[in-house]
Design a protein around this motif. Sequence first.
Motif, PDB file in Angstrom:
ATOM      1  N   GLU A  12       0.728  -1.074  -0.052  1.00 37.24           N
ATOM      2  CA  GLU A  12       0.065   0.072  -0.027  1.00 37.24           C
ATOM      3  C   GLU A  12       1.029   1.293   0.027  1.00 37.24           C
ATOM      4  N   HIS A 110      -2.455  -6.177  -2.694  1.00 37.85           N
ATOM      5  CA  HIS A 110      -3.097  -5.254  -1.834  1.00 37.85           C
ATOM      6  C   HIS A 110      -4.136  -4.397  -2.932  1.00 37.85           C
ATOM      7  N   ASP A 144      -7.253  -5.689  -0.947  1.00 40.20           N
ATOM      8  CA  ASP A 144      -7.539  -5.040   0.225  1.00 40.20           C
ATOM      9  C   ASP A 144      -8.742  -4.088   0.080  1.00 40.20           C
ATOM     10  N   HIS A 146      -8.920  -1.067   0.826  1.00 43.06           N
ATOM     11  CA  HIS A 146      -8.275   0.148   0.621  1.00 43.06           C
ATOM     12  C   HIS A 146      -7.561   0.091  -0.702  1.00 43.06           C
ATOM     13  N   HIS A 447      -7.549  -0.057  12.693  1.00 41.79           N
ATOM     14  CA  HIS A 447      -7.275  -1.603  12.699  1.00 41.79           C
ATOM     15  C   HIS A 447      -7.260  -1.828  14.305  1.00 41.79           C
TER      16      HIS A 447
HETATM   17 ZN   LIG Z   1      -6.213  -2.040   4.072  1.00 41.01          ZN
END
Ligand SMILES: [Zn+2]
Length: 484
Positions: A12, A110, A144, A146, A447
């Motif tokens: 990321e 990701h 992911d 994101h 998280h």
């Molecule tokens: Zn994430």
Amino acid sequence: MPRIAIAGFQHETNSLSPVMTDLAAFEMADSWPGLLTGEDVITQTRGMNLPIAGFAEAARAAGADLIPILWCAAEPAGHVSDTAFDEIAGRIVAGVHAAGDIDMLYLDLHGAMITQSDADGEGALLVRLRAEFGSKLPIGVSLDLHANVSARMVDLADTICIFRTYPHLDMAETGARAFARLMACFRSGRPQKAFRKADFIVPLHAQHTGAEPARSLYARLYDDAAAHVELALGFSAGDTPDRVPSVLAYAQTQGQADALVETTFAALNEARGFFDTTLLDAGEAVRAAMAHSGRGPVVLVDVQDNPGAGASSDTTGLLRALVAAGAGDVLMGLFHDPTLAARAHEAGTGAEIEGALGGRSGVRGDSPFAGNFHVEALSHGQCRYTGEMYGGGTATLGPSAVLSPIGTGIRIVVTSIRNQCLDLGHFAHFGLDPAAARIVCVKSTAHFRAAFEPIAATVIPVASPGLFPCRISPLDPAGPLASV
Ligand SMILES: [Zn+2]
């Protein structure tokens, strides 16, 4: 049974970070294992909440024959070097060649990787794979929540599954879903697909799926044996036009895929004004925490210095606000400062050292916190996760210490390797109990919620200096760095 090659390559990328992500960053262990190859991809991730672990477990249960190539992830930071990308992508290509006749390929990605030369790293990887292995090989991908999903990724992958929780409690489950969808491609042919992107950015601290509107958006995603909808909310610090929410749908007919996308896209647009983007300044947040009288600690969340989003995890704004307000009985984690951690190890437990903590990452408005520190505890930094998100895994913190600025009542976990503070084990490892503290400060964005919300009286997101701006409307045109 089918033969399936599997590989993982996760990053990321935070475009605001000046720290290049090189090959060593993918090779080293941090929040997750270091680079794994061959059978280690399966044996060293078994039981962990990782997509490739969930995929492998589902495949094993179904009797599929897996050919593991490699798996790697680097802690989020700046651009992935072209050298690192070429090396890892090349090894994946070579591994698929070496696997011989395969029926399918699964990739644990990701979805927000930016390399020095391509703002769509995953798309670039898929281009290479299609160039080598053609358009007929079924390729399944997990991403992911994101992910900054590109049209190229959707075009080149036959099926994509995306996490549906933030905190990401369903990473392994998403890998298992990817296995089922890839098997459906193999047995019944490719589904039709549809894809739409929003025209707005959602800050990450507003994306957590324990709260509205994200909770309902994900709870209502269509999912049956023949059709499904996937939703990514995007990663704002990746400098790409794709950093906005994405809706994907897969179905047996184009008409159904189009209709499914439109339904979720409409719900997403209706939700636009309801994401809770509230952030308090550090002083205001500390005053609110000190005034709170409920049971359990107040958790102050240093959202803009979250290393899990590519920040340096060493900014001192929240610490200064705590000291200025005279807040005591505080636990803070995880501060990245290898120099001070090493000095603490040289001095030993019980010693007092003079030094300066953090503040060395060039973030505007930030500077090292100088003073005398009591060395309360030391560790070599192999820390078992105890929470739901990463339980069963190990955090590699490097040589670490609990340091307390003399006279403050603030105890700070200082590490040599950047890790996001998201597990009670990060404190318990040193004999510290977050539930017994008055205030707990975490460098995380969302998280931490899985482990810390159950013990918290309340949670307050804070805006202190950091490389991960979450107040993005209006975005400061100068960016968070002082010297660029
Ligand atoms: Zn994430």
